[in-house]
Design a protein around this motif. Structure first.
Motif, PDB file in Angstrom:
ATOM      1  N   THR A  77       0.822  -1.207   0.000  1.00  0.00           N
ATOM      2  CA  THR A  77       0.000   0.000   0.000  1.00  0.00           C
ATOM      3  C   THR A  77       0.856   1.256   0.000  1.00  0.00           C
ATOM      4  OG1 THR A  77      -1.782  -1.144   1.179  1.00  0.00           O
ATOM      5  CG2 THR A  77      -1.816   1.249   1.241  1.00  0.00           C
ATOM      6  N   SER A  78       1.983   1.197   0.713  1.00  0.00           N
ATOM      7  CA  SER A  78       2.897   2.331   0.746  1.00  0.00           C
ATOM      8  C   SER A  78       3.370   2.696  -0.658  1.00  0.00           C
ATOM      9  CB  SER A  78       4.099   2.001   1.636  1.00  0.00           C
ATOM     10  OG  SER A  78       5.053   3.037   1.612  1.00  0.00           O
ATOM     11  N   ILE A  79       3.650   1.677  -1.459  1.00  0.00           N
ATOM     12  CA  ILE A  79       4.113   1.902  -2.832  1.00  0.00           C
ATOM     13  C   ILE A  79       2.965   2.371  -3.723  1.00  0.00           C
ATOM     14  CG2 ILE A  79       5.071   0.782  -4.891  1.00  0.00           C
ATOM     15  CD1 ILE A  79       6.626  -1.058  -2.977  1.00  0.00           C
ATOM     16  N   THR A  80       1.820   1.691  -3.629  1.00  0.00           N
ATOM     17  CA  THR A  80       0.698   2.038  -4.517  1.00  0.00           C
ATOM     18  C   THR A  80       0.130   3.422  -4.215  1.00  0.00           C
ATOM     19  OG1 THR A  80      -0.844   0.822  -3.075  1.00  0.00           O
ATOM     20  CG2 THR A  80       0.057  -0.350  -4.986  1.00  0.00           C
ATOM     21  N   MET A  81       0.181   3.853  -2.949  1.00  0.00           N
ATOM     22  CA  MET A  81      -0.280   5.200  -2.626  1.00  0.00           C
ATOM     23  C   MET A  81       0.648   6.245  -3.246  1.00  0.00           C
ATOM     24  SD  MET A  81      -3.141   5.255  -1.157  1.00  0.00           S
ATOM     25  CE  MET A  81      -3.026   7.033  -1.061  1.00  0.00           C
ATOM     26  N   THR A  82       1.923   5.929  -3.308  1.00  0.00           N
ATOM     27  CA  THR A  82       2.878   6.832  -3.955  1.00  0.00           C
ATOM     28  C   THR A  82       2.562   6.938  -5.444  1.00  0.00           C
ATOM     29  OG1 THR A  82       4.553   6.075  -2.369  1.00  0.00           O
ATOM     30  CG2 THR A  82       5.330   7.335  -4.263  1.00  0.00           C
ATOM     31  N   ILE A  83       2.287   5.795  -6.065  1.00  0.00           N
ATOM     32  CA  ILE A  83       1.921   5.778  -7.484  1.00  0.00           C
ATOM     33  C   ILE A  83       0.607   6.530  -7.697  1.00  0.00           C
ATOM     34  CG2 ILE A  83       1.294   4.284  -9.435  1.00  0.00           C
ATOM     35  CD1 ILE A  83       3.150   2.152  -8.180  1.00  0.00           C
ATOM     36  N   PHE A  84      -0.319   6.382  -6.753  1.00  0.00           N
ATOM     37  CA  PHE A  84      -1.597   7.094  -6.806  1.00  0.00           C
ATOM     38  C   PHE A  84      -1.371   8.597  -6.974  1.00  0.00           C
ATOM     39  CE2 PHE A  84      -4.764   9.592  -4.508  1.00  0.00           C
ATOM     40  CZ  PHE A  84      -5.967   9.120  -5.007  1.00  0.00           C
ATOM     41  N   TYR A  85      -0.466   9.159  -6.172  1.00  0.00           N
ATOM     42  CA  TYR A  85      -0.227  10.601  -6.254  1.00  0.00           C
ATOM     43  C   TYR A  85       0.543  11.000  -7.504  1.00  0.00           C
ATOM     44  CZ  TYR A  85      -2.465  11.848  -1.937  1.00  0.00           C
ATOM     45  OH  TYR A  85      -3.428  12.090  -0.986  1.00  0.00           O
ATOM     46  N   LEU A  86       1.353  10.101  -8.016  1.00  0.00           N
ATOM     47  CA  LEU A  86       2.015  10.379  -9.301  1.00  0.00           C
ATOM     48  C   LEU A  86       0.973  10.500 -10.417  1.00  0.00           C
ATOM     49  CD1 LEU A  86       5.143   8.020  -9.218  1.00  0.00           C
ATOM     50  CD2 LEU A  86       5.121  10.521  -9.041  1.00  0.00           C
ATOM     51  N   ILE A  87      -0.002   9.601 -10.411  1.00  0.00           N
ATOM     52  CA  ILE A  87      -1.059   9.645 -11.427  1.00  0.00           C
ATOM     53  C   ILE A  87      -1.940  10.875 -11.223  1.00  0.00           C
ATOM     54  CG2 ILE A  87      -3.015   8.432 -12.472  1.00  0.00           C
ATOM     55  CD1 ILE A  87      -1.748   5.803 -11.506  1.00  0.00           C
ATOM     56  N   LEU A  88      -2.232  11.200  -9.964  1.00  0.00           N
ATOM     57  CA  LEU A  88      -3.046  12.385  -9.682  1.00  0.00           C
ATOM     58  C   LEU A  88      -2.339  13.646 -10.170  1.00  0.00           C
ATOM     59  CD1 LEU A  88      -5.631  13.531  -8.460  1.00  0.00           C
ATOM     60  CD2 LEU A  88      -4.459  13.645  -6.243  1.00  0.00           C
ATOM     61  N   TYR A  89      -1.031  13.679 -10.021  1.00  0.00           N
ATOM     62  CA  TYR A  89      -0.266  14.827 -10.523  1.00  0.00           C
ATOM     63  C   TYR A  89      -0.352  14.898 -12.048  1.00  0.00           C
ATOM     64  CZ  TYR A  89       3.655  17.870 -11.684  1.00  0.00           C
ATOM     65  OH  TYR A  89       4.430  18.873 -12.214  1.00  0.00           O
ATOM     66  N   LYS A  90      -0.303  13.736 -12.697  1.00  0.00           N
ATOM     67  CA  LYS A  90      -0.443  13.696 -14.160  1.00  0.00           C
ATOM     68  C   LYS A  90      -1.819  14.218 -14.577  1.00  0.00           C
ATOM     69  CE  LYS A  90      -0.297  10.612 -18.165  1.00  0.00           C
ATOM     70  NZ  LYS A  90      -1.563  11.118 -18.739  1.00  0.00           N
ATOM     71  N   ILE A  91      -2.851  13.832 -13.830  1.00  0.00           N
ATOM     72  CA  ILE A  91      -4.205  14.320 -14.116  1.00  0.00           C
ATOM     73  C   ILE A  91      -4.251  15.839 -13.977  1.00  0.00           C
ATOM     74  CG2 ILE A  91      -6.589  14.343 -13.250  1.00  0.00           C
ATOM     75  CD1 ILE A  91      -6.140  11.355 -12.505  1.00  0.00           C
ATOM     76  N   TYR A  92      -3.609  16.342 -12.931  1.00  0.00           N
ATOM     77  CA  TYR A  92      -3.549  17.791 -12.732  1.00  0.00           C
ATOM     78  C   TYR A  92      -2.900  18.465 -13.941  1.00  0.00           C
ATOM     79  CZ  TYR A  92      -1.796  22.269 -11.077  1.00  0.00           C
ATOM     80  OH  TYR A  92      -1.501  23.614 -10.978  1.00  0.00           O
ATOM     81  N   LYS A  93      -1.770  17.935 -14.386  1.00  0.00           N
ATOM     82  CA  LYS A  93      -1.057  18.525 -15.529  1.00  0.00           C
ATOM     83  C   LYS A  93      -1.900  18.489 -16.797  1.00  0.00           C
ATOM     84  CE  LYS A  93       2.777  16.271 -15.828  1.00  0.00           C
ATOM     85  NZ  LYS A  93       4.103  15.983 -16.431  1.00  0.00           N
ATOM     86  N   ASP A  94      -2.556  17.364 -17.035  1.00  0.00           N
ATOM     87  CA  ASP A  94      -3.350  17.212 -18.255  1.00  0.00           C
ATOM     88  C   ASP A  94      -4.595  18.099 -18.234  1.00  0.00           C
ATOM     89  OD1 ASP A  94      -1.539  15.380 -19.224  1.00  0.00           O
ATOM     90  OD2 ASP A  94      -2.700  13.621 -18.614  1.00  0.00           O
TER      91      ASP A  94
END
Length: 220
Positions: A77-94
């Protein structure tokens, strides 16, 4: 009562997050909706590694007897939550059509640092009692990522768009999560804050569905 209610809550949350993610991926007509679907599936599947063993432990032999499964689930979960925020940042950029290369680099570095710290054996993931210092170390870069995301979405909230409340959900998720990291080992009841923290993440998933519905309305 806690055993039954928490088990029902956890299962409903996992079904919602994963189900909504699959729905958004399947019906996506733009890259933001698809990214949101992937993010939701990552969130739900990652949390499942921890919540399913937790539900099992609640209804069988208890947490200490299932420490290894619970600890491994927390590590995932620690890893997947980090990936979650990476994707959320990508959504923000897009969505906002912004591409700050230095900020993107910072987010990536923070994510890598968190994952590396989380993989160190000193975390003692498979033990029932895990060291507090490494729980703090691995969450420092995570908290910085969260603060950055809160600031980014807060600045855009004045646009009054579909993501105008995103910064509130992110803020609440961390506000409920930090006390658990710091005090749950000493005061177990603090762990109940994971429930509103989980609701905050479910709301973030809901915002993706809301965005998807808005795109359909705009196409009509």
């Amino acid at each position: 009562m806690q055993r039954i209610m928490e088990s029902i809550f956890d299962i409903c949350y996992l079904v919602f997050a994963i189900g909504m993610g699959i729905y958004l991926i399947k019906n996506a007509k733009d890259k933001i909706t698809k990214s949101y679907g992937i993010m939701s599936v990552v969130l739900g599947c990652g949390d499942a590694f921890h919540l399913i063993p937790r539900v099992y432990a609640l209804n069988t032999t208890g947490f200490e007897a299932n420490a290894a499964a619970l600890g491994f689930g927390k590590a995932v979960t620690s890893i997947t939550m980090t990936i979650f925020y990476l994707i959320l940042y990508k959504i923000y950029k897009d969505y906002y059509k912004e591409d700050n290369k230095s900020l993107t680099f910072t987010i990536l570095i923070l994510a890598i640092i968190r994952i590396i710290i989380g993989l160190l054996p000193q975390n003692m993931w498979l033990e029932y009692h895990q060291p507090m210092n490494f729980a703090i170390y691995r969450n420092i870069p995570f908290a910085i990522m969260g603060i950055i995301m809160i600031i980014l979405f807060y600045k855009k909230s004045k646009l009054n768009d579909v993501f105008k409340t995103m910064y509130i959900a992110i803020f609440l998720s961390f506000a409920f999560y930090v006390p658990v990291v710091l005090f749950a080992e000493t005061y177990p009841l603090v762990g109940l804050l994971m429930i509103p923290k989980t609701i905050a993440y479910a709301y973030i998933v809901y915002l993706g569905y809301k965005y998807y519905k808005l795109t359909l309305k705009n196409e009509a």
